[in-house]
Design an enzyme around this catalytic site. Sequence first.
Site, short mmCIF file in Angstrom:
data_model
loop_
_atom_site.label_atom_id
_atom_site.label_comp_id
_atom_site.label_asym_id
_atom_site.label_seq_id
_atom_site.Cartn_x
_atom_site.Cartn_y
_atom_site.Cartn_z
N LYS A 161 0.83 -1.21 0.00
CA LYS A 161 0.00 0.00 0.00
C LYS A 161 0.86 1.27 0.00
CE LYS A 161 -2.18 -1.28 3.74
NZ LYS A 161 -1.44 -2.57 3.88
N THR A 162 1.84 1.33 0.90
CA THR A 162 2.72 2.51 0.94
C THR A 162 3.48 2.64 -0.37
OG1 THR A 162 2.93 2.31 3.34
CG2 THR A 162 4.62 3.60 2.21
N ASP A 164 -2.00 6.99 5.94
CA ASP A 164 -1.93 5.58 6.31
C ASP A 164 -2.88 5.33 7.47
OD1 ASP A 164 -0.97 3.06 5.96
OD2 ASP A 164 1.05 3.47 6.67
N THR A 178 -5.96 -1.35 6.67
CA THR A 178 -5.97 -2.80 6.73
C THR A 178 -7.40 -3.29 6.94
OG1 THR A 178 -5.47 -2.56 9.08
CG2 THR A 178 -3.64 -3.09 7.63
N ARG A 235 6.56 -8.06 1.87
CA ARG A 235 7.44 -7.57 2.93
C ARG A 235 8.13 -8.74 3.62
NH1 ARG A 235 4.48 -4.17 6.38
NH2 ARG A 235 5.31 -2.40 5.24
N1 LIG Z 1 3.99 -5.61 -5.72
C1 LIG Z 1 5.22 -5.53 -5.17
N2 LIG Z 1 6.31 -5.79 -5.92
C2 LIG Z 1 7.53 -5.74 -5.36
N3 LIG Z 1 7.79 -5.43 -4.06
C3 LIG Z 1 6.73 -5.15 -3.29
C4 LIG Z 1 5.40 -5.18 -3.80
N4 LIG Z 1 4.57 -4.87 -2.80
C5 LIG Z 1 5.32 -4.65 -1.71
N5 LIG Z 1 6.62 -4.82 -2.00
C6 LIG Z 1 7.72 -4.70 -1.04
O1 LIG Z 1 7.24 -5.05 0.26
C7 LIG Z 1 7.63 -4.07 1.22
C8 LIG Z 1 6.39 -3.62 1.97
O2 LIG Z 1 5.55 -2.90 1.13
P1 LIG Z 1 4.68 -1.67 1.70
O3 LIG Z 1 4.26 -0.85 0.53
O4 LIG Z 1 5.43 -0.96 2.77
O5 LIG Z 1 3.42 -2.44 2.31
P2 LIG Z 1 2.17 -1.86 3.15
O6 LIG Z 1 2.25 -0.37 3.10
O7 LIG Z 1 0.96 -2.42 2.46
O8 LIG Z 1 2.31 -2.40 4.53
C9 LIG Z 1 8.32 -2.94 0.47
O9 LIG Z 1 9.68 -2.94 0.81
C10 LIG Z 1 8.22 -3.28 -0.99
O10 LIG Z 1 9.50 -3.24 -1.56
MG LIG Z 2 2.51 0.87 4.77
#
Ligand SMILES: Nc1ncnc2c1ncn2[C@@H]1O[C@H](COP(=O)(O)OP(=O)(O)O)[C@@H](O)[C@H]1O
Ligand SMILES: [Mg+2]
Length: 357
Positions: A79-80, A124, A173, A232
């Site tokens: 998401k981030t 977020d 989430t 992640r």
């Molecule tokens: N579709 C994707 N392709 C490659 N790497 C991803 C992908 N989605 C997430 N990641 C990796 O996973 C990690 C967590 O992603 P993040 O965007 O912080 O997740 P969230 O915000 O949903 O908790 C990041 O370091 C990112 O590099």
């Molecule tokens: Mg995040």
Amino acid sequence: MNWDETGPDTDERLDERLVQADADGEDTAVEAALRPKDLDEFVGQEKVREQLDLVLKAARARGATADHVLLSGAPGLGKTTLSMIIAAEMGAPIRITSGPAIQHAGDLAAILSSLQEGEVLFLDEIHRMSRPAEEMLYMAMEDFRVDVIVGKGPGATAIPLELPPFTLVGATTRAGLLPPPLRDRFGFTGHMEFYAPTELERVIHRSARLLDVEIDVDGAAEIAGRSRGTPRIANRLLRRVRDYAQVKADGRIDRPVAAAALGVYEVDARGLDRLDRAVLGALLKLFGGGPVGLSTLAVAVGEERETVEEVAEPFLVREGLLARTPRGRVATPAAWVHLGLVPPQHGGKGQQGLFGA
Ligand SMILES: Nc1ncnc2c1ncn2[C@@H]1O[C@H](COP(=O)(O)OP(=O)(O)O)[C@@H](O)[C@H]1O
Ligand SMILES: [Mg+2]
């Protein structure tokens, strides 16, 4: 353990516990370095990617600011990362904050009134914003306007303040926790799914390249299979396996190296970590497989209710190891098998009754 208690991202903090051994300081920096920078680099999530691509291309073609975007899904699914990609694709700056960081409507007013035209505001954990801030956000999203309240009591007056057009990207989430008026103000909602093992393999190969680690197809598959559908976690496990490969082998990652490394870090063949096994173990050994209430289960493993409910359980439920029933948490027959335990044979009801043995 260096969880930043003041940090805005509770989901990520909870998520830290998925791999206990991995709470080192370089973590967030490495994570940032591994983030895909544009939609083409973003692995998987075909549907969300295609839809978002259209939304952004159309906005760009019109020379307009993109519609507000809501991203929902479990921690670590991207998401981030996607919010940053949205800003990058729009050539716009991004401001990052979170629901819990916005205590008062005034905090939000200060952020909103300092946005530049076209800026992306990433909020977020938007479901954890305070009520007054949420109501201010409705008007800001719809009319690009906020009412700033000056003074107190009967003499207070509302001064309308025009805002430049901006794109709100909200992440949650728990999409179900968002009040409908807020949900309805997003022009596009992307629901992030857990990743298939083959997609995680692509994430792992990509990250290995960036980290300059040699890994073969089977090594990547072994890590992917234990990553709980979550990029992640895949990236974390890859880094731990890399450490092991450097110290115990020649630095190359193949299947035996990956399996041995993940054994050391207590991530089992199905991806259960220490916490998951603690929860399942308590349920089986202390409560005979349940049903038992969430609070009791949390106390038994010495964790917060929230951690058990949001970090361990979704995965255990998804894996068919645990069920949430009206009477409490219940282990499935597969849970006994996975932990190598034998269910108690007290004829009659118990689990057999619930699962038809
Ligand atoms: N579709 C994707 N392709 C490659 N790497 C991803 C992908 N989605 C997430 N990641 C990796 O996973 C990690 C967590 O992603 P993040 O965007 O912080 O997740 P969230 O915000 O949903 O908790 C990041 O370091 C990112 O590099
Ligand atoms: Mg995040």
